[in-house]
Enzyme design. Structure first.
Site, PDB file in Angstrom:
ATOM      1  N   TYR A 190      -2.145   0.393  10.664  1.00 47.12           N
ATOM      2  CA  TYR A 190      -2.131  -0.126   9.294  1.00 47.12           C
ATOM      3  C   TYR A 190      -0.804   0.208   8.616  1.00 47.12           C
ATOM      4  O   TYR A 190      -0.201  -0.628   7.932  1.00 47.12           O
ATOM      5  CB  TYR A 190      -3.321   0.472   8.545  1.00 47.12           C
ATOM      6  CG  TYR A 190      -3.468   0.035   7.111  1.00 47.12           C
ATOM      7  CD1 TYR A 190      -3.686  -1.306   6.791  1.00 47.12           C
ATOM      8  CD2 TYR A 190      -3.420   0.956   6.068  1.00 47.12           C
ATOM      9  CE1 TYR A 190      -3.845  -1.708   5.464  1.00 47.12           C
ATOM     10  CE2 TYR A 190      -3.575   0.573   4.751  1.00 47.12           C
ATOM     11  CZ  TYR A 190      -3.783  -0.755   4.453  1.00 47.12           C
ATOM     12  OH  TYR A 190      -3.941  -1.151   3.153  1.00 47.12           O
ATOM     13  N   SER A 220       0.875  -1.179   0.000  1.00 42.67           N
ATOM     14  CA  SER A 220       0.000   0.000   0.000  1.00 42.67           C
ATOM     15  C   SER A 220       0.906   1.220   0.000  1.00 42.67           C
ATOM     16  O   SER A 220       2.080   1.118   0.401  1.00 42.67           O
ATOM     17  CB  SER A 220      -0.842  -0.009   1.276  1.00 42.67           C
ATOM     18  OG  SER A 220      -1.494   1.237   1.461  1.00 42.67           O
TER      19      SER A 220
HETATM   20  C1  8X3 Z   1      -4.976   1.809   1.341  1.00 41.38           C
HETATM   21  C2  8X3 Z   1      -4.414   3.191   1.287  1.00 41.38           C
HETATM   22  O1  8X3 Z   1      -4.602   5.534   2.303  1.00 41.38           O
HETATM   23  O2  8X3 Z   1      -6.151   3.875   3.151  1.00 41.38           O
HETATM   24  O3  8X3 Z   1      -4.017   0.819   1.374  1.00 41.38           O
HETATM   25  O4  8X3 Z   1      -3.833   3.783   3.741  1.00 41.38           O
HETATM   26  S1  8X3 Z   1      -4.776   4.107   2.688  1.00 41.38           S
END
Ligand code: 8X3
Length: 258
Positions: free
Chosen positions: A156, A143
């Site tokens: 994340y 990502s």
């Molecule tokens: C998704 C991109 O901006 O939500 O992997 O982290 S974000």
């Protein structure tokens, strides 16, 4: 579309998280490029339906229900193959968007388990089969969150940085062996589930992510970049491909039409 690698028709591509979004679209893309696709995800009904659809369209697809965090199940899955041409580590996702001060450690753990340990499990289990193919490719779908941070994203972001490091380190460690390591880092992609899962099913919060953005990327856009990277000639390794919608200059700089 460019020709697939010459041996694609006889080769197997394993896609994790193939029950929807980028994974399902990638399975379609690789099937269309001539790969025999193996769809894995926890949700059996979804991957079976997709496999059926692909087979009805003249492709070769099989469904194998799998939780990437279950090492014993992953090892058992790997015994089904002598060789594998492509592994797409796509399973993963985000849980929550809380500040570091109040984020739930359990969300952080689960994100590390799926995005990093899941990728580690599949990669370890299938690496000998990828090598045995004589021309293997490991894809890590990370990502843009694997490359910079943003407020509320730390859990994340930390997990996706882990996935990025796994890809980069593996590429160093196996250089000289016939396996490419490709990282695809998508930015804002509008899928049915990513934002909804992140916000625990809260539709209003999920919709806000894409509010006013004329054209977020679609799962098909990302699948297209993955399929493109995989189908380059064997000596061409796309180390890292960052793909965002035109309206997104960075994770925190997004053009929204009012
Ligand atoms: C998704 C991109 O901006 O939500 O992997 O982290 S974000």
């Amino acid at each position: 579309m460019a020709a697939a690698t010459p041996s694609a028709a006889s080769r197997i591509a394993v896609v994790t998280g193939a029950s929807g979004g980028i994974g399902a679209a990638t399975a379609r893309g690789l099937a269309e490029a001539g790969y025999r696709v193996v769809l894995t995800a926890r949700r059996k009904d979804r991957i079976e339906a997709l496999a059926e659809e692909l087979n009805a369209a003249g492709h070769t697809a099989t469904a194998y229900p799998l939780d990437v965090t279950d090492r014993a199940a992953v090892d058992e899955f790997a015994t089904a193959f002598k060789t594998v041409g492509v592994l797409v580590n796509n399973a993963g996702g985000a849980l929550g968007a809380d500040p570091v001060a109040t984020g739930d450690p359990e969300d952080w753990r689960r994100m590390y388990e799926t995005n990093v340990i899941g990728t580690l499990h599949l990669t370890q289990a299938l690496l000998p089969k990828l090598e045995a193919s004589g021309d293997g490719t490991v894809v890590v779908v990370s990502s843009t969150a694997g490359h910079s941070t943003y407020e509320g994203g730390a859990g994340y972001v930390a997990a996706k940085h882990g996935a990025h490091v796994l890809a980069e380190t593996l590429r160093l460690e196996i250089v000289g062996r016939p396996v490419r390591v490709v990282e695809i880092a998508p930015g804002m992609v509008k899928t049915d589930e990513f934002a909804l899962t992140r916000f625990g099913g809260d539709e209003a919060k999920a919709a806000k992510v894409y509010e006013g953005v004329a054209e977020p990327l679609t799962a098909a856009d990302v699948a297209d970049t993955i399929t493109w990277a995989v189908t380059r000639p064997s000596h061409v390794n796309i180390d890292l491909l960052v793909v965002r919608p035109r309206a997104q200059a960075s994770n925190s700089k997004v053009h929204r039409e009012r």
